[in-house]
Design an enzyme around this catalytic site. Structure first.
Site, PDB file in Angstrom:
ATOM      1  N   GLU A  17      -5.173  -4.696 -37.772  1.00 52.80           N
ATOM      2  CA  GLU A  17      -6.385  -4.749 -36.822  1.00 52.80           C
ATOM      3  C   GLU A  17      -6.467  -3.245 -36.139  1.00 52.80           C
ATOM      4  O   GLU A  17      -7.158  -3.229 -35.092  1.00 52.80           O
ATOM      5  CB  GLU A  17      -6.266  -5.801 -35.736  1.00 52.80           C
ATOM      6  CG  GLU A  17      -6.332  -7.180 -36.629  1.00 52.80           C
ATOM      7  CD  GLU A  17      -5.708  -8.267 -35.539  1.00 52.80           C
ATOM      8  OE1 GLU A  17      -6.685  -8.585 -34.594  1.00 52.80           O
ATOM      9  OE2 GLU A  17      -4.801  -8.822 -35.722  1.00 52.80           O
ATOM     10  N   SER A 145      -7.352 -13.589 -37.191  1.00 56.76           N
ATOM     11  CA  SER A 145      -8.748 -13.021 -37.817  1.00 56.76           C
ATOM     12  C   SER A 145      -8.982 -14.192 -39.227  1.00 56.76           C
ATOM     13  O   SER A 145      -9.734 -13.855 -39.989  1.00 56.76           O
ATOM     14  CB  SER A 145      -8.583 -11.690 -38.491  1.00 56.76           C
ATOM     15  OG  SER A 145      -7.911 -10.859 -37.582  1.00 56.76           O
ATOM     16  N   TYR A 211     -15.926 -10.281 -38.386  1.00 47.12           N
ATOM     17  CA  TYR A 211     -16.042  -8.788 -38.617  1.00 47.12           C
ATOM     18  C   TYR A 211     -17.160  -8.117 -39.285  1.00 47.12           C
ATOM     19  O   TYR A 211     -17.545  -6.863 -38.989  1.00 47.12           O
ATOM     20  CB  TYR A 211     -14.793  -8.305 -39.133  1.00 47.12           C
ATOM     21  CG  TYR A 211     -13.487  -8.528 -38.339  1.00 47.12           C
ATOM     22  CD1 TYR A 211     -13.258  -7.841 -37.005  1.00 47.12           C
ATOM     23  CD2 TYR A 211     -12.359  -9.250 -38.577  1.00 47.12           C
ATOM     24  CE1 TYR A 211     -12.274  -8.155 -36.374  1.00 47.12           C
ATOM     25  CE2 TYR A 211     -11.385  -9.650 -37.982  1.00 47.12           C
ATOM     26  CZ  TYR A 211     -11.267  -8.946 -36.758  1.00 47.12           C
ATOM     27  OH  TYR A 211     -10.061  -9.392 -36.205  1.00 47.12           O
ATOM     28  N   ARG A 249      -7.096 -14.948 -23.587  1.00 44.85           N
ATOM     29  CA  ARG A 249      -8.201 -15.781 -24.108  1.00 44.85           C
ATOM     30  C   ARG A 249      -7.470 -17.012 -24.669  1.00 44.85           C
ATOM     31  O   ARG A 249      -6.713 -16.898 -25.272  1.00 44.85           O
ATOM     32  CB  ARG A 249      -8.990 -15.124 -25.196  1.00 44.85           C
ATOM     33  CG  ARG A 249     -10.493 -14.784 -24.365  1.00 44.85           C
ATOM     34  CD  ARG A 249     -11.388 -14.197 -25.458  1.00 44.85           C
ATOM     35  NE  ARG A 249     -11.003 -15.027 -26.528  1.00 44.85           N
ATOM     36  CZ  ARG A 249     -11.056 -14.583 -28.134  1.00 44.85           C
ATOM     37  NH1 ARG A 249     -11.103 -13.085 -28.113  1.00 44.85           N
ATOM     38  NH2 ARG A 249     -10.690 -15.141 -28.996  1.00 44.85           N
ATOM     39  N   ASP A 251      -8.387 -20.260 -26.689  1.00 43.93           N
ATOM     40  CA  ASP A 251      -9.476 -20.932 -27.815  1.00 43.93           C
ATOM     41  C   ASP A 251      -9.182 -22.436 -27.821  1.00 43.93           C
ATOM     42  O   ASP A 251      -8.231 -22.898 -27.910  1.00 43.93           O
ATOM     43  CB  ASP A 251      -9.326 -20.085 -29.210  1.00 43.93           C
ATOM     44  CG  ASP A 251      -9.474 -18.677 -29.259  1.00 43.93           C
ATOM     45  OD1 ASP A 251     -10.264 -18.232 -28.246  1.00 43.93           O
ATOM     46  OD2 ASP A 251      -9.197 -18.073 -30.217  1.00 43.93           O
ATOM     47  N   GLU A 264      -5.711 -22.175 -30.079  1.00 45.15           N
ATOM     48  CA  GLU A 264      -4.837 -21.238 -29.890  1.00 45.15           C
ATOM     49  C   GLU A 264      -5.043 -20.108 -28.769  1.00 45.15           C
ATOM     50  O   GLU A 264      -5.921 -20.022 -28.297  1.00 45.15           O
ATOM     51  CB  GLU A 264      -4.607 -20.249 -31.305  1.00 45.15           C
ATOM     52  CG  GLU A 264      -5.863 -19.540 -31.686  1.00 45.15           C
ATOM     53  CD  GLU A 264      -5.757 -18.644 -32.665  1.00 45.15           C
ATOM     54  OE1 GLU A 264      -4.768 -18.076 -32.871  1.00 45.15           O
ATOM     55  OE2 GLU A 264      -6.829 -17.896 -33.044  1.00 45.15           O
ATOM     56  N   ASN A 266      -5.006 -16.116 -27.372  1.00 42.04           N
ATOM     57  CA  ASN A 266      -5.128 -14.672 -27.805  1.00 42.04           C
ATOM     58  C   ASN A 266      -4.594 -13.854 -26.920  1.00 42.04           C
ATOM     59  O   ASN A 266      -5.283 -13.702 -25.709  1.00 42.04           O
ATOM     60  CB  ASN A 266      -6.750 -14.450 -28.285  1.00 42.04           C
ATOM     61  CG  ASN A 266      -6.751 -13.292 -28.705  1.00 42.04           C
ATOM     62  OD1 ASN A 266      -5.912 -12.363 -28.806  1.00 42.04           O
ATOM     63  ND2 ASN A 266      -7.881 -13.272 -29.681  1.00 42.04           N
ATOM     64  N   GLY A 270      -9.907  -8.751 -27.949  1.00 38.88           N
ATOM     65  CA  GLY A 270     -10.713  -7.633 -28.155  1.00 38.88           C
ATOM     66  C   GLY A 270     -11.610  -7.021 -26.647  1.00 38.88           C
ATOM     67  O   GLY A 270     -11.848  -7.723 -26.023  1.00 38.88           O
TER      68      GLY A 270
HETATM   69  N1  LIG Z   1      -8.470 -27.814 -36.525  1.00 40.27           N
HETATM   70  C1  LIG Z   1      -9.509 -27.201 -36.784  1.00 40.27           C
HETATM   71  N2  LIG Z   1     -10.644 -27.825 -36.539  1.00 40.27           N
HETATM   72  C2  LIG Z   1     -11.859 -27.107 -36.800  1.00 40.27           C
HETATM   73  N3  LIG Z   1     -11.858 -25.745 -36.882  1.00 40.27           N
HETATM   74  C3  LIG Z   1     -10.715 -25.013 -37.210  1.00 40.27           C
HETATM   75  C4  LIG Z   1      -9.481 -25.679 -37.060  1.00 40.27           C
HETATM   76  N4  LIG Z   1      -8.507 -24.935 -37.153  1.00 40.27           N
HETATM   77  C5  LIG Z   1      -9.074 -23.654 -37.432  1.00 40.27           C
HETATM   78  N5  LIG Z   1     -10.298 -23.948 -37.498  1.00 40.27           N
HETATM   79  C6  LIG Z   1     -11.359 -22.759 -37.633  1.00 40.27           C
HETATM   80  O1  LIG Z   1     -10.592 -21.606 -38.451  1.00 40.27           O
HETATM   81  C7  LIG Z   1     -10.692 -20.445 -37.525  1.00 40.27           C
HETATM   82  C8  LIG Z   1      -9.388 -19.825 -37.645  1.00 40.27           C
HETATM   83  O2  LIG Z   1      -8.530 -20.626 -37.379  1.00 40.27           O
HETATM   84  P1  LIG Z   1      -7.407 -20.240 -36.273  1.00 40.27           P
HETATM   85  O3  LIG Z   1      -6.432 -21.298 -35.908  1.00 40.27           O
HETATM   86  O4  LIG Z   1      -8.118 -19.815 -34.726  1.00 40.27           O
HETATM   87  O5  LIG Z   1      -6.480 -19.173 -36.832  1.00 40.27           O
HETATM   88  P2  LIG Z   1      -6.828 -17.392 -36.456  1.00 40.27           P
HETATM   89  O6  LIG Z   1      -5.394 -17.043 -35.730  1.00 40.27           O
HETATM   90  O7  LIG Z   1      -6.642 -16.731 -37.737  1.00 40.27           O
HETATM   91  O8  LIG Z   1      -7.857 -17.186 -35.738  1.00 40.27           O
HETATM   92  C9  LIG Z   1     -11.239 -21.126 -35.901  1.00 40.27           C
HETATM   93  O9  LIG Z   1     -11.932 -19.905 -35.398  1.00 40.27           O
HETATM   94  C10 LIG Z   1     -12.057 -22.380 -36.602  1.00 40.27           C
HETATM   95  O10 LIG Z   1     -13.402 -21.533 -36.831  1.00 40.27           O
HETATM   96 MG   LIG Z   2      -8.600 -18.028 -33.902  1.00 41.05          MG
END
Ligand SMILES: Nc1ncnc2c1ncn2[C@@H]1O[C@H](COP(=O)(O)OP(=O)(O)O)[C@@H](O)[C@H]1O
Ligand SMILES: [Mg+2]
Length: 304
Positions: A17, A145, A211, A249, A251, A264, A266, A270
Site C-alpha cells: 500500500e 484492501s 482503488y 476507523r 468498519d 474490522e 482500520n 487513509g
Molecule cells: N460478512 C460480510 N458481509 C457482507 N460483506 C462483507 C462481509 N465481509 C466482507 N464483506 C465485504 O468485503 C469487503 C472486504 O472485507 P473486509 O473484511 O473488510 O477485508 P479487508 O481487510 O480486505 O478490507 C468489505 O468491505 C465488504 O464489502
Molecule cells: Mg475492510
C-alpha cells in the site's frame, strides 16, 4: 505550533500500500507545514528508522498503510527509541491486523460481530454453507484492501475461495453475509466523529472499488437519529476494547433488520483528500487541516 517540535511524517514504506501512503502522507505534510509545524517527510523504505534520532525528530505522524507500518512493528521501534507517534500502540496495531483475534476480543466484550467459522483444507464446506447460509464471505484473517476476499454464492464456490484466501494467510475465515449496508465510523481520541455509508457499484467493496473505480457513493453521516448515535457508541466501544489510541476507523455492517455488526478496525486510516476519515471529520465540523493537528496533538504528553 512550536509545542510539536520537529515532526517526521512517516510515509511510503515498503508495503503493497506504499502508493496510497505516499498520497496520504503528501496531504498530511502539506497541511502541517501550512500551519507552521516543522514537519518533514520520512520514508522508512529510503533510510533506517534510527535516522529519526540522528536527525533530531521530536515526534512522528504515522501515515504508513499496511505491513510493518500498521502491524505494530514500527510502533515498537518508535517506543524503543522513545519517539511519540500518532495512532495505535503495539498491541492494538498487532491485534487489529488479525481479523480472528479482533473478533475474539469484541465477542468477549459482548460486541456484535457477524457469525463466522475458521476454515481449513479439511473443512466440510457444504456443512459450513448450511450453518452460515449463502451467500457467505471467505477471507484471510490477515489482509486488507479486499485482497483474497470472495463472496461465495454457492457451497461449490467455497473450496476455491478457501484456497485463494490461504495464499495470504493460513488462517482463513468464513463469515455470514450481512447485506443491509456497509459503513465506517471515524474515532478520534476515543470519540466517534460520524459514520459514513459506503455504496459500491460492484457486488461488494472489492479491490477495484477501493482503488480504481470512482462510482462508489459515500454518504456522511451514514445513518440518522438514534441509529447514528447507536453506531457511534458501538464504534467507541470497539475502539476502547481493542485498546486503540489516537485515531482509528471502525468498519461495520447492517443487516436487513437494522442490526449492527462490527466488521474490522482500520488502525492506519487513509488521509488522501477523498479518504473516509477526513470525510467523517468534515461532518463533525473539523477541516482536514484541523484534523491533522488534532491527530498530532494526541502525541503530546497527557493527551491520552
Ligand atoms: N460478512 C460480510 N458481509 C457482507 N460483506 C462483507 C462481509 N465481509 C466482507 N464483506 C465485504 O468485503 C469487503 C472486504 O472485507 P473486509 O473484511 O473488510 O477485508 P479487508 O481487510 O480486505 O478490507 C468489505 O468491505 C465488504 O464489502
Ligand atoms: Mg475492510
Amino acid at each position: 505550533m512550536k509545542q510539536f517540535g520537529k515532526v517526521a511524517v512517516l510515509l511510503g514504506g515498503s508495503s503493497t500500500e506504499r502508493e496510497v501512503s505516499l498520497m496520504s502522507g503528501a496531504g498530511v505534510l502539506e497541511a502541517l507545514q501550512g500551519q507552521g509545524v516543522d514537519a518533514h517527510a520520512f520514508d522508512p523504505a529510503e533510510k533506517p528508522l534510527s535516522a529519526l534520532k540522528e536527525e533530531g525528530f521530536d515526534r512522528a505522524f504515522l501515515i504508513l498503510h499496511g505491513g510493518q507500518g500498521e502491524d505494530g512493528t514500527i510502533q515498537g521501534a518508535l517506543e524503543f527509541m522513545g519517539i511519540p507517534y500518532t495512532g495505535c500502540g503495539v498491541m492494538a496495531s498487532a491485534i487489529g491486523m488479525d481479523k480472528w483475534r479482533t473478533k475474539l476480543m469484541w465477542q468477549a466484550a459482548g460486541l456484535p460481530v457477524p457469525e463466522y467459522e475458521l476454515l481449513t483444507a479439511q473443512s466440510d464446506f457444504a456443512a459450513v454453507a448450511a450453518r452460515l447460509g449463502l451467500p457467505l464471505f471467505v477471507k484471510p484473517a490477515n489482509g486488507g484492501s479486499s485482497v483474497g476476499v470472495t463472496k461465495c454464492k454457492s457451497a461449490a464456490d467455497i473450496e476455491a475461495a478457501y484456497r485463494e484466501a490461504a495464499k495470504f494467510d493460513p488462517l482463513v475465515l468464513a463469515e455470514k453475509a450481512v447485506l443491509g449496508g456497509e459503513y465506517s465510523c471515524a474515532v478520534l481520541d476515543g470519540r466517534a466523529l460520524a459514520t459514513v455509508k459506503i455504496e459500491p457499484a460492484t457486488e461488494f467493496y472489492d479491490f477495484d472499488a477501493k482503488y480504481f473505480r470512482d462510482d462508489t457513493v459515500y454518504r456522511c453521516p451514514g445513518l440518522l437519529g438514534i441509529k447514528e448515535a447507536e453506531a457511534r457508541q458501538l464504534a467507541e466501544q470497539a475502539f476502547r476494547v481493542l485498546g486503540a489510541t489516537g485515531w482509528a476507523r471502525i468498519d461495520f455492517l447492517m443487516d436487513e433488520n437494522d442490526g449492527i455488526f462490527l466488521l474490522e478496525p482500520n488502525t492506519a486510516p487513509g488521509m488522501t483528500s477523498h479518504s473516509l476519515f477526513p470525510m467523517c471529520a468534515r461532518d463533525a465540523g473539523i477541516s482536514y487541516e484541523e484534523l491533522v493537528v488534532k491527530i498530532l496533538a494526541t502525541t503530546l504528553s497527557g493527551a491520552q
